[in-house]
Design an enzyme around this catalytic site. Sequence first.
Site, PDB file in Angstrom:
ATOM      1  N   GLU A  37       0.642  -1.130   0.126  1.00  0.00           N
ATOM      2  CA  GLU A  37      -0.122   0.161   0.127  1.00  0.00           C
ATOM      3  C   GLU A  37       0.879   1.164  -0.037  1.00  0.00           C
ATOM      4  O   GLU A  37       0.841   2.125   0.848  1.00  0.00           O
ATOM      5  CB  GLU A  37      -1.077   0.054   1.193  1.00  0.00           C
ATOM      6  CG  GLU A  37      -2.055  -0.848   0.961  1.00  0.00           C
ATOM      7  CD  GLU A  37      -3.363  -0.604   2.159  1.00  0.00           C
ATOM      8  OE1 GLU A  37      -3.445   0.569   2.400  1.00  0.00           O
ATOM      9  OE2 GLU A  37      -3.914  -1.743   2.273  1.00  0.00           O
ATOM     10  N   ASP A 147       0.842  -8.301   3.344  1.00  0.00           N
ATOM     11  CA  ASP A 147      -0.675  -8.235   3.781  1.00  0.00           C
ATOM     12  C   ASP A 147      -1.628  -9.238   2.935  1.00  0.00           C
ATOM     13  O   ASP A 147      -2.066  -8.702   1.664  1.00  0.00           O
ATOM     14  CB  ASP A 147      -1.127  -6.794   3.873  1.00  0.00           C
ATOM     15  CG  ASP A 147      -2.729  -6.593   4.157  1.00  0.00           C
ATOM     16  OD1 ASP A 147      -3.117  -7.579   4.672  1.00  0.00           O
ATOM     17  OD2 ASP A 147      -3.092  -5.472   4.085  1.00  0.00           O
ATOM     18  N   HIS A 275      -1.122  -1.101  10.257  1.00  0.00           N
ATOM     19  CA  HIS A 275      -0.643  -2.257  10.373  1.00  0.00           C
ATOM     20  C   HIS A 275       0.835  -2.286  11.342  1.00  0.00           C
ATOM     21  O   HIS A 275       1.529  -1.078  11.097  1.00  0.00           O
ATOM     22  CB  HIS A 275      -0.140  -2.882   9.034  1.00  0.00           C
ATOM     23  CG  HIS A 275      -1.411  -3.157   8.254  1.00  0.00           C
ATOM     24  ND1 HIS A 275      -1.730  -4.490   7.970  1.00  0.00           N
ATOM     25  CD2 HIS A 275      -2.582  -2.509   7.707  1.00  0.00           C
ATOM     26  CE1 HIS A 275      -2.970  -4.436   7.262  1.00  0.00           C
ATOM     27  NE2 HIS A 275      -3.358  -3.323   7.292  1.00  0.00           N
ATOM     28  N   CYS A 514     -21.504   3.421  21.903  1.00  0.00           N
ATOM     29  CA  CYS A 514     -20.757   3.714  22.871  1.00  0.00           C
ATOM     30  C   CYS A 514     -19.334   4.428  22.355  1.00  0.00           C
ATOM     31  O   CYS A 514     -18.719   3.816  21.416  1.00  0.00           O
ATOM     32  CB  CYS A 514     -20.466   2.453  23.855  1.00  0.00           C
ATOM     33  SG  CYS A 514     -19.115   2.835  25.112  1.00  0.00           S
TER      34      CYS A 514
END
Length: 542
Positions: A37, A147, A275, A514
């Site tokens: 990436e 990945d 990552h 929440c």
Amino acid sequence: MKIVTYNVNGLRPRVSQFGSLPGLLDSLDADIICFQETKLSRQDLRADLVRAEGYESFFSCTRTSDKGRSAGYSGVATFCRVKSAISSNEVALPIGAEEGFTGLPWAFWAGSDDSERIQFKLIFFKILERRWDCLLRQGRRIVVVGDLNIAPASIDRCDAGPDFEKNEFRKWFRSLLVQSGGSFLDVFRTKFPDRREAYTCWSTSTGAEEFNYGSRIDHILTAGLCLHEEHNQGHDFVTCHVKDCDILVQFRRWKPGNTPRWKGGRSIKLEGSDHAPVYMTLMGIPEVLQHSTPSLSTRYHPQVSGYQQTLVSMLMKRESSNRTEINGGPTSSPDESIIDPSIPQDSPISRLEESYECSSSKDSHMAMHSLGSTANLLPCSESKKRARDSRGSQLTLKSFFQKASSESETLDNNCVVNKHNQKDMSNSLSNLYGDNAAENGNRNTENASAQEVGMLDACNSSDKEKRADALQEWQRIQQFMQNSVPLCRGHKEPCVSRLVKKPGPNLGRRFYVCARAEGPASNPEANCGYFKWAASKPKGKN
């Protein structure tokens, strides 16, 4: 030899985070560094992003765009730390480099709800597996890093359910492994078969990194025989040549003790990738014959070497130079030809002539008598016109804003300078036409100044009232929103609102959850799971 795989989530922000590309590479301290990436297109390959002293680099960029993804959204890169790129016998320097199915670098993306792309991804993996089988039949040894976006087993996922391992991609991944009759070894699981909560990726939308609530989807796989001449039972590449393999948790964005608590993502910006890198250290790797860096190295890329890559870029540069010539260049001035060199530039006459340039010859007599009331306006309007005429065509959006900023500063400076020159002009009138003219000019100036002060006070008063009304209204809206926000049941804290973006009957509908970071249900400090729909429904829905 140390190998690192790291999904950087954009190479440019990681380079900025570490100050420079060498700073990023040195922080990983590895001989072979594989990035995923990079988010760079081929046109983005600049020397400061791809070249570092002591490293050879190889980039593979995405060339197509699909499903709303722009070109360059993914991409991979490999950096090899070497002492010499020419006639070297270092193992880290590749003997050959190929791209695509004939080589190792590749990248793929498919959304979890896109059935067409999922099917294409399965076919892609099958073809890739065939390629690996062909290499193994040739006696090659294979190392797959990156990945893969697959957590192979329940132990590799924080919230794995009963049917977690039935997923098609997970079944395909496990079919590659030796335990299932395949040829590959998952190096991390071979070293740590029972380690839990060993994750490499965390959700950025839920703050899951705070409680280490993630997945292990970044892998290093190996296949092939060891390098020993005798291959007895118990010999494999990992047992014989892998000294260590682990996750570099120090690269995680969330640091215990010095990172503020995640409250719905409000006002918190974590620096780094979502990552963590994974590394493998090899031992017993022999040197190879002398060779030079392959031709795919970025040292041979034309755009890195400074050559023009496309005809369009060359024409853009030529067009820019032509525009500069047409506009007379950045230092040209339209008034240079009317300056009389015989008159000193700081004399009263010179300053008076400068004030006359703001009005036409037809109205020059009127402008002189009304100098006190118009001196603040004419120079500003004239400077604005000149700035607009000399601006020319803008090449980029960034340069447009830079030009606008400089023009506004010039106009403000001109206004201020002309206001301060009123006194000088009064002195000029006194020298040229006598004290009576000077007194008339001063009287006009005082009257105009009084009128202007009155107008400015009225405008300022009106602006203050408007700002006060807007502030009061905004405070009322904020108070209303705070009163309407529910409290979560687990912590009795204000919730955060979210919007449904997934296509369906609830698209555009707002809900409350929440505000705490996602974590295991056993941890009372983590998200309590509270959920409530907002009262209003999206427009057009019943």
